[in-house]
Design a protein around this motif. Structure first.
Motif, PDB file in Angstrom:
ATOM      1  N   GLN A   3      10.612  -5.308  -5.470  1.00  0.00           N
ATOM      2  CA  GLN A   3      10.835  -4.994  -4.057  1.00  0.00           C
ATOM      3  C   GLN A   3      12.004  -4.025  -3.961  1.00  0.00           C
ATOM      4  O   GLN A   3      13.143  -4.395  -4.227  1.00  0.00           O
ATOM      5  CB  GLN A   3      11.140  -6.267  -3.279  1.00  0.00           C
ATOM      6  CG  GLN A   3       9.873  -7.068  -2.978  1.00  0.00           C
ATOM      7  CD  GLN A   3      10.165  -8.257  -2.095  1.00  0.00           C
ATOM      8  OE1 GLN A   3      10.982  -8.179  -1.199  1.00  0.00           O
ATOM      9  NE2 GLN A   3       9.490  -9.351  -2.379  1.00  0.00           N
ATOM     10  N   GLN A  10      12.782   1.195  -0.142  1.00  0.00           N
ATOM     11  CA  GLN A  10      11.801   1.975   0.616  1.00  0.00           C
ATOM     12  C   GLN A  10      10.363   1.524   0.364  1.00  0.00           C
ATOM     13  O   GLN A  10       9.475   1.818   1.135  1.00  0.00           O
ATOM     14  CB  GLN A  10      11.906   3.469   0.265  1.00  0.00           C
ATOM     15  CG  GLN A  10      13.277   4.072   0.482  1.00  0.00           C
ATOM     16  CD  GLN A  10      14.123   3.986  -0.782  1.00  0.00           C
ATOM     17  OE1 GLN A  10      13.802   3.258  -1.710  1.00  0.00           O
ATOM     18  NE2 GLN A  10      15.237   4.707  -0.794  1.00  0.00           N
ATOM     19  N   ARG A  11      10.142   0.900  -0.763  1.00  0.00           N
ATOM     20  CA  ARG A  11       8.751   0.587  -1.139  1.00  0.00           C
ATOM     21  C   ARG A  11       8.719  -0.598  -2.086  1.00  0.00           C
ATOM     22  O   ARG A  11       9.743  -0.973  -2.666  1.00  0.00           O
ATOM     23  CB  ARG A  11       8.107   1.814  -1.800  1.00  0.00           C
ATOM     24  CG  ARG A  11       8.757   2.131  -3.137  1.00  0.00           C
ATOM     25  CD  ARG A  11       8.420   3.514  -3.681  1.00  0.00           C
ATOM     26  NE  ARG A  11       9.191   3.717  -4.912  1.00  0.00           N
ATOM     27  CZ  ARG A  11       8.649   3.686  -6.121  1.00  0.00           C
ATOM     28  NH1 ARG A  11       7.373   3.458  -6.272  1.00  0.00           N
ATOM     29  NH2 ARG A  11       9.408   3.868  -7.190  1.00  0.00           N
ATOM     30  N   ASN A  12       7.532  -1.163  -2.230  1.00  0.00           N
ATOM     31  CA  ASN A  12       7.297  -2.154  -3.271  1.00  0.00           C
ATOM     32  C   ASN A  12       6.507  -1.462  -4.359  1.00  0.00           C
ATOM     33  O   ASN A  12       5.596  -0.698  -4.073  1.00  0.00           O
ATOM     34  CB  ASN A  12       6.458  -3.315  -2.724  1.00  0.00           C
ATOM     35  CG  ASN A  12       7.261  -4.163  -1.749  1.00  0.00           C
ATOM     36  OD1 ASN A  12       8.483  -4.122  -1.748  1.00  0.00           O
ATOM     37  ND2 ASN A  12       6.562  -4.922  -0.931  1.00  0.00           N
TER      38      ASN A  12
HETATM   39  C1  LIG Z   1       7.313  -5.711  -0.003  1.00  0.00           C
HETATM   40  O1  LIG Z   1       6.755  -6.987  -0.248  1.00  0.00           O
HETATM   41  C2  LIG Z   1       7.322  -8.011   0.520  1.00  0.00           C
HETATM   42  C3  LIG Z   1       6.742  -9.318   0.094  1.00  0.00           C
HETATM   43  O2  LIG Z   1       5.408  -9.175  -0.192  1.00  0.00           O
HETATM   44  C4  LIG Z   1       7.095  -7.711   2.011  1.00  0.00           C
HETATM   45  O3  LIG Z   1       7.686  -8.736   2.796  1.00  0.00           O
HETATM   46  C5  LIG Z   1       7.695  -6.381   2.352  1.00  0.00           C
HETATM   47  O4  LIG Z   1       7.413  -6.052   3.680  1.00  0.00           O
HETATM   48  C6  LIG Z   1       7.160  -5.280   1.443  1.00  0.00           C
HETATM   49  N1  LIG Z   1       7.909  -4.055   1.683  1.00  0.00           N
HETATM   50  C7  LIG Z   1       7.334  -2.869   1.809  1.00  0.00           C
HETATM   51  C8  LIG Z   1       8.226  -1.707   2.043  1.00  0.00           C
HETATM   52  O5  LIG Z   1       6.122  -2.738   1.700  1.00  0.00           O
END
Ligand SMILES: *[C@@H]1O[C@H](CO)[C@@H](O)[C@H](O)[C@H]1NC(C)=O
Ligand SMILES: *[C@@H]1O[C@H](CO)[C@@H](O)[C@H](O)[C@H]1NC(C)=O
Ligand SMILES: *[C@@H]1O[C@H](CO)[C@@H](O)[C@H](O)[C@H]1NC(C)=O
Ligand SMILES: *[C@@H]1O[C@H](CO)[C@@H](O)[C@H](O)[C@H]1NC(C)=O
Ligand SMILES: *[C@@H]1O[C@H](CO)[C@@H](O)[C@H](O)[C@H]1NC(C)=O
Length: 503
Positions: A229, A232-234
């Motif tokens: 995590q 800016q991104r996952n």
């Molecule tokens: C990343 O993953 C988490 C948990 O799945 C989520 O809560 C979060 O909104 C995500 N962040 C993005 C930037 O996609």
């Protein structure tokens, strides 16, 4: 001046062999995340007194001669790379973390220590390479059966205790990465698995999925996903493995075409099907016979080209592969039209009649007295005795007075046809009548034949006597006419008389 000092330092290093640095050769850094360079160094112990808490750590990038190569200085926050020396320089630990990694971080890095007074040293002979990557490296997925690693495409036996292990080296990140398991068939993962997340020492992360292999998991692909995590991104990466399970026959079933219930004379086929791995089956057919199983034949199907009522019964299909066997059965019901096997009456003060019927499905019996349907009442009492699923006896007691002209009819029917028989309720007491309608005409014909025979024999004897007397007459010169007259008259009269008697 700097170069001269360096030369001296180098010479000193050579003499004492104590100027050194330890760095990894190469590090992967996730774009958008951080990167930590594990670093320790040593200095000539004559310089130890210059290494104080105020010492600074400096990093050069892609070269070490020009000031423009300096990207980080722990005592100068204005340089382009944001980061922190997380080790204690005084303890000769130069471990450094750079934040907010971008593609600019890709390159080679040299460390320089700046202590008090003359302690200023760039470790030019050793550098670390940083590779900036957009997504994390895929985790490693391994499969173990009873602690032994299972090779790709290797099949395991149902019931084996399995461990799927997902492991990954952790990269620097503000929050630690997570490992998650999924499968192409989610249901089977949740049903029988236990998840263990084991985060070993900051550098490696492991997740074990322990379960007992079942046939439901055959061909199921298990996927391990590592997720970072970032701000800016996952970002994720995946690896997977497919489980192959060998198992004994399952879900064995018998299909009957066209159906379990067919009419006698038609063709019927039983087909056995099963699921198993390996799907190489031996099929054996059995028939239940008086509580015993009688082997019929092998092969996945069993056909009766012309089914007859003796084929009615329960059939078993046994399926075998080299992990086990499974049995299943189906009922075959061969149907046929109704038939009356016995119809008789016994007359005492009441008339009691019995009609025995066969048929599949079981027949229905109806009684008709002189053409009118008879039901259970005070005068007529009807009862039924079921001999088997196909055989039935119906009794009727007639309490009313019966006349010579009354007939009793037993009518039976099932879905495949009707049958009926009729009795003339002859009012002679104690008479047991096996009343086939054809019996009386037959009796008449038989009597007539007997009479004809008797007359013919009699006539023949008469003729013989006549001939012998004729010879006598020729000899004695008697009349011819008197003989011609008398014989035909007496024959005709006899015949007429007998006929009247039988009617
Ligand atoms: C990343 O993953 C988490 C948990 O799945 C989520 O809560 C979060 O909104 C995500 N962040 C993005 C930037 O996609
Ligand atoms: C150096 O410091 C880092 C950060 O505190 C630590 O993780 C590492 O174990 C230290 N190295 C040695 C050799 O002590
Ligand atoms: C899973 O199985 C592995 C290997 O058999 C074992 O080392 C581990 O302790 C098991 N984990 C759990 C949670 O039972
Ligand atoms: C007729 O009635 C008797 C007694 O009421 C009963 O036992 C018998 O089963 C009945 N028969 C039929 C064919 O319904
Ligand atoms: C059986 O008898 C019923 C009337 O009782 C008649 O409608 C039917 O056609 C008959 N069926 C056969 C197969 O003879």
């Amino acid at each position: 001046m700097d170069k001269l000092i360096l030369l001296i330092f180098l010479l000193q290093g050579v003499w004492c062999g104590d100027w050194s640095i330890s760095l990894p050769e190469k590090i992967e850094a996730l774009s958008g995340s951080c990167v930590t360079i594990n670093c320790t160094f040593d200095i000539n112990n004559t310089y130890d007194k210059y290494l104080t808490d105020s010492a600074a750590g400096v990093w050069y990038k892609d070269g070490h001669t020009d000031n423009s190569n300096i990207v980080f200085n722990s005592s100068n926050p204005n340089l382009p790379f944001k980061g922190k020396i997380i080790g204690k320089l005084k303890d000769k630990n130069c471990t450094t973390t750079f934040y907010d990694v971008t593609s600019n971080h890709e390159g080679t890095f040299y460390f320089r220590i700046e202590g008090n007074g003359p302690l200023k040293m760039t470790f030019r002979w050793k550098f670390v390479s940083i590779d900036v990557i957009d997504s994390p490296p895929s985790p490693t997925v391994q499969m173990f059966k009873d602690q032994m690693e299972v090779k790709v495409h290797e099949e395991v036996l149902e019931g084996s205790s399995m461990c799927l292990r997902c492991s990954a080296k952790t990269l620097c990140s503000s929050s630690p990465p997570t490992l998650t398991w999924s499968s192409t068939d989610r249901l089977h993962l949740n049903e029988s698995s236990r998840l263990q997340l084991d985060q070993q020492n900051q550098t490696e992360i492991i997740s074990d999925l322990n379960f007992t292999a079942t046939h439901l998991q055959h061909g199921v692909t298990f996927i391990c996903t590592i997720t970072y995590q970032l701000h800016q991104r996952n970002t994720t990466a995946q690896s997977n493995t497919t489980l192959r399970v060998q198992y004994a026959p399952k879900n064995t079933s018998v299909f009957v075409f066209p159906s379990n219930s067919v009419l006698e004379g038609s063709s019927v086929t039983l087909i056995c099907s099963s699921d198993g791995n390996p799907a190489v089956f031996n099929y054996t057919w059995y028939r239940e016979n008086g509580g015993q199983l009688e082997e019929l034949q092998t092969g996945y199907n069993l056909t009766f080209n012309v089914a007859d009522r003796t084929h009615t019964g329960r059939y078993y299909c046994q399926v075998k592969n080299h992990h086990g066997t499974q049995n299943t059965s189906a009922l075959l019901d061969i149907q046929y039209a109704t038939k009356i096997s016995l119809f008789s009456c016994n007359r005492t003060d009441v008339t009691v009649c019995l009609c025995e019927a066969h048929g599949n499905p079981s027949p229905k019996v109806d009684w008709f007295l002189s053409g009118r349907p008879v039901s259970n009442s005070t005068n007529t009492f009807i009862s039924e005795e079921r001999l088997s699923s196909t055989d039935l006896r119906s009794f009727i007691s007639l309490h009313q007075s019966l006349t010579h002209a009354d007939t009793l009819q037993c009518v039976i029917n099932n879905t495949h046809g009707n049958a009926s028989q009729q009795i003339q309720l002859v009012a002679s007491p104690q008479e047991m009548i096996h009343c086939q309608q054809t019996f009386i005409p037959l009796l008449i014909i038989l009597t007539l034949i007997l009479i004809l025979c008797a007359v013919t024999v009699g006539f023949a004897l008469y003729r013989i006597r006549q001939l012998s007397s004729k010879l006598k007459v020729y000899n004695d010169a008697g009349t011819y006419a008197s003989l011609q007259l008398s014989a035909p008259v007496s024959e005709y009269e006899t015949l007429n008389f007998k006929k009247d008697d039988t009617q």
